[in-house]
Design a protein around this motif. Sequence first.
Motif, PDB file in Angstrom:
ATOM      1  N   GLY A  42       0.839  -1.198   0.000  1.00 56.53           N
ATOM      2  CA  GLY A  42       0.000   0.000   0.000  1.00 56.53           C
ATOM      3  C   GLY A  42       0.868   1.240   0.000  1.00 56.53           C
ATOM      4  N   ASN A  43       0.213   2.387   0.108  1.00 58.52           N
ATOM      5  CA  ASN A  43       0.902   3.668   0.146  1.00 58.52           C
ATOM      6  C   ASN A  43       0.504   4.421   1.405  1.00 58.52           C
ATOM      7  OD1 ASN A  43       2.296   3.742  -2.539  1.00 58.52           O
ATOM      8  ND2 ASN A  43       0.191   3.465  -3.241  1.00 58.52           N
ATOM      9  N   GLU A  44       1.481   5.085   1.987  1.00 59.99           N
ATOM     10  CA  GLU A  44       1.235   5.812   3.229  1.00 59.99           C
ATOM     11  C   GLU A  44       1.774   7.233   3.120  1.00 59.99           C
ATOM     12  OE1 GLU A  44       1.810   4.938   7.967  1.00 59.99           O
ATOM     13  OE2 GLU A  44       3.492   4.493   6.654  1.00 59.99           O
ATOM     14  N   PRO A  45       0.941   8.251   3.382  1.00 54.86           N
ATOM     15  CA  PRO A  45       1.436   9.631   3.369  1.00 54.86           C
ATOM     16  C   PRO A  45       2.209   9.927   4.650  1.00 54.86           C
ATOM     17  CG  PRO A  45      -0.888   9.609   3.958  1.00 54.86           C
ATOM     18  CD  PRO A  45      -0.516   8.188   3.627  1.00 54.86           C
ATOM     19  N   ARG A  46       3.341  10.623   4.523  1.00 56.22           N
ATOM     20  CA  ARG A  46       4.142  10.993   5.684  1.00 56.22           C
ATOM     21  C   ARG A  46       4.472  12.481   5.616  1.00 56.22           C
ATOM     22  NH1 ARG A  46       4.304   6.615   9.167  1.00 56.22           N
ATOM     23  NH2 ARG A  46       6.000   7.711  10.238  1.00 56.22           N
ATOM     24  N   LYS A  47       4.537  13.107   6.780  1.00 52.26           N
ATOM     25  CA  LYS A  47       4.893  14.517   6.875  1.00 52.26           C
ATOM     26  C   LYS A  47       6.291  14.622   7.466  1.00 52.26           C
ATOM     27  CE  LYS A  47       3.598  18.831   9.181  1.00 52.26           C
ATOM     28  NZ  LYS A  47       2.645  19.475  10.130  1.00 52.26           N
ATOM     29  N   PHE A  48       7.113  15.521   6.926  1.00 54.92           N
ATOM     30  CA  PHE A  48       8.472  15.727   7.407  1.00 54.92           C
ATOM     31  C   PHE A  48       8.689  17.210   7.721  1.00 54.92           C
ATOM     32  CE2 PHE A  48       8.564  11.816   5.106  1.00 54.92           C
ATOM     33  CZ  PHE A  48       9.513  11.031   5.729  1.00 54.92           C
ATOM     34  N   VAL A  49       9.557  17.475   8.685  1.00 53.97           N
ATOM     35  CA  VAL A  49       9.924  18.853   9.003  1.00 53.97           C
ATOM     36  C   VAL A  49      11.442  18.959   9.070  1.00 53.97           C
ATOM     37  CG1 VAL A  49       7.801  19.319  10.281  1.00 53.97           C
ATOM     38  CG2 VAL A  49       9.819  18.494  11.511  1.00 53.97           C
ATOM     39  N   HIS A  50      11.952  20.127   8.718  1.00 53.34           N
ATOM     40  CA  HIS A  50      13.379  20.398   8.796  1.00 53.34           C
ATOM     41  C   HIS A  50      13.642  20.958  10.182  1.00 53.34           C
ATOM     42  CE1 HIS A  50      17.297  21.928   6.963  1.00 53.34           C
ATOM     43  NE2 HIS A  50      17.214  20.665   6.613  1.00 53.34           N
ATOM     44  N   GLU A  51      14.326  20.189  11.001  1.00 57.69           N
ATOM     45  CA  GLU A  51      14.484  20.518  12.417  1.00 57.69           C
ATOM     46  C   GLU A  51      15.959  20.463  12.793  1.00 57.69           C
ATOM     47  OE1 GLU A  51      11.572  18.963  15.611  1.00 57.69           O
ATOM     48  OE2 GLU A  51      13.289  17.614  15.758  1.00 57.69           O
ATOM     49  N   ALA A  52      16.482  21.579  13.298  1.00 58.36           N
ATOM     50  CA  ALA A  52      17.891  21.664  13.695  1.00 58.36           C
ATOM     51  C   ALA A  52      18.825  21.237  12.562  1.00 58.36           C
ATOM     52  CB  ALA A  52      18.145  20.805  14.942  1.00 58.36           C
ATOM     53  N   GLY A  53      18.454  21.609  11.338  1.00 55.97           N
ATOM     54  CA  GLY A  53      19.325  21.350  10.201  1.00 55.97           C
ATOM     55  C   GLY A  53      19.174  19.997   9.545  1.00 55.97           C
ATOM     56  N   VAL A  54      18.261  19.169  10.054  1.00 55.95           N
ATOM     57  CA  VAL A  54      18.072  17.837   9.457  1.00 55.95           C
ATOM     58  C   VAL A  54      16.580  17.567   9.302  1.00 55.95           C
ATOM     59  CG1 VAL A  54      20.222  16.864  10.346  1.00 55.95           C
ATOM     60  CG2 VAL A  54      18.162  16.734  11.736  1.00 55.95           C
ATOM     61  N   TRP A  55      16.244  16.680   8.372  1.00 58.18           N
ATOM     62  CA  TRP A  55      14.858  16.311   8.160  1.00 58.18           C
ATOM     63  C   TRP A  55      14.438  15.232   9.154  1.00 58.18           C
ATOM     64  CZ3 TRP A  55      11.390  18.894   5.448  1.00 58.18           C
ATOM     65  CH2 TRP A  55      11.838  19.770   4.453  1.00 58.18           C
ATOM     66  N   LYS A  56      13.228  15.375   9.695  1.00 58.73           N
ATOM     67  CA  LYS A  56      12.670  14.405  10.625  1.00 58.73           C
ATOM     68  C   LYS A  56      11.245  14.058  10.204  1.00 58.73           C
ATOM     69  CE  LYS A  56      16.103  14.357  13.673  1.00 58.73           C
ATOM     70  NZ  LYS A  56      16.850  13.128  14.034  1.00 58.73           N
ATOM     71  N   ASP A  57      10.877  12.816  10.427  1.00 57.05           N
ATOM     72  CA  ASP A  57       9.500  12.385  10.194  1.00 57.05           C
ATOM     73  C   ASP A  57       8.634  13.006  11.290  1.00 57.05           C
ATOM     74  OD1 ASP A  57       7.054  10.877  10.130  1.00 57.05           O
ATOM     75  OD2 ASP A  57       8.103   9.311   9.028  1.00 57.05           O
ATOM     76  N   CYS A  58       7.539  13.663  10.905  1.00 55.79           N
ATOM     77  CA  CYS A  58       6.671  14.294  11.897  1.00 55.79           C
ATOM     78  C   CYS A  58       5.221  13.877  11.668  1.00 55.79           C
ATOM     79  CB  CYS A  58       6.820  15.817  11.843  1.00 55.79           C
ATOM     80  SG  CYS A  58       6.520  16.639  13.436  1.00 55.79           S
ATOM     81  N   THR A  59       5.034  12.606  11.316  1.00 55.85           N
ATOM     82  CA  THR A  59       3.706  12.065  11.104  1.00 55.85           C
ATOM     83  C   THR A  59       3.099  11.697  12.457  1.00 55.85           C
ATOM     84  OG1 THR A  59       4.529  11.082   9.048  1.00 55.85           O
ATOM     85  CG2 THR A  59       2.365  10.346   9.852  1.00 55.85           C
ATOM     86  N   PRO A  60       1.969  12.311  12.842  1.00 58.42           N
ATOM     87  CA  PRO A  60       1.351  11.984  14.136  1.00 58.42           C
ATOM     88  C   PRO A  60       1.084  10.497  14.253  1.00 58.42           C
ATOM     89  CG  PRO A  60       0.331  13.925  13.197  1.00 58.42           C
ATOM     90  CD  PRO A  60       1.224  13.348  12.123  1.00 58.42           C
TER      91      PRO A  60
END
Length: 205
Positions: free
Chosen positions: A163-181
Amino acid sequence: MSRRVFGWLAAFFVTFGLLAQTAVASATETDEAAIRDVTAGRLSALQTVDAVQYASFFCGDLRDKIESDWGQSFSPPEVSKLEGANSKKLRAKVREIFPLASDATINDFVTAVENQDQDLFSSAWHRFWVETFAHLTFKVTKVTVNGDTANATIAFRNTQGRGNEPRKFVHEAGVWKDCTPESTQSDSAIGNDAPLQESLIGAEG
């Protein structure tokens, strides 16, 4: 003279525009690569059954809860809590909770309960998770970057399907992090559709 000046200015702005577009494209490519690395790292942490490492790929708003939740799941309960459990019921419940577990691991788990052997019990519990995630794959199929946030589509595959899953990412302290609730994360994407310790302990008697 004025024509030369305007011609030079026009060429300058065209060149500047091309350079700016190249810079944006390079940044986007770098961001996409970083998001792919985060996704690969998240999968690797699951497959090595490392809650702390898994949580490290998430943004600060989610990290502590992710580490706590997965730490509890990965940590085996005390074997004494299952003392006297009916072996047949226990075997069936384990198969329900960990459908990908091997017969050998289930046998060790049941034997550990019968003999109240915490070491064997903990080893089997760890192997349950390793076997659960062994056939799981993630693949980033689409990334859309918008400044310090990004959205990605992750194609997952396991023995239950794909399947497919949507994920949200944020740029935090210079690096990308997954921020999917956590509430929106797909259980089917990680092959975890059943309750764990509470359900297992309910197999007593």
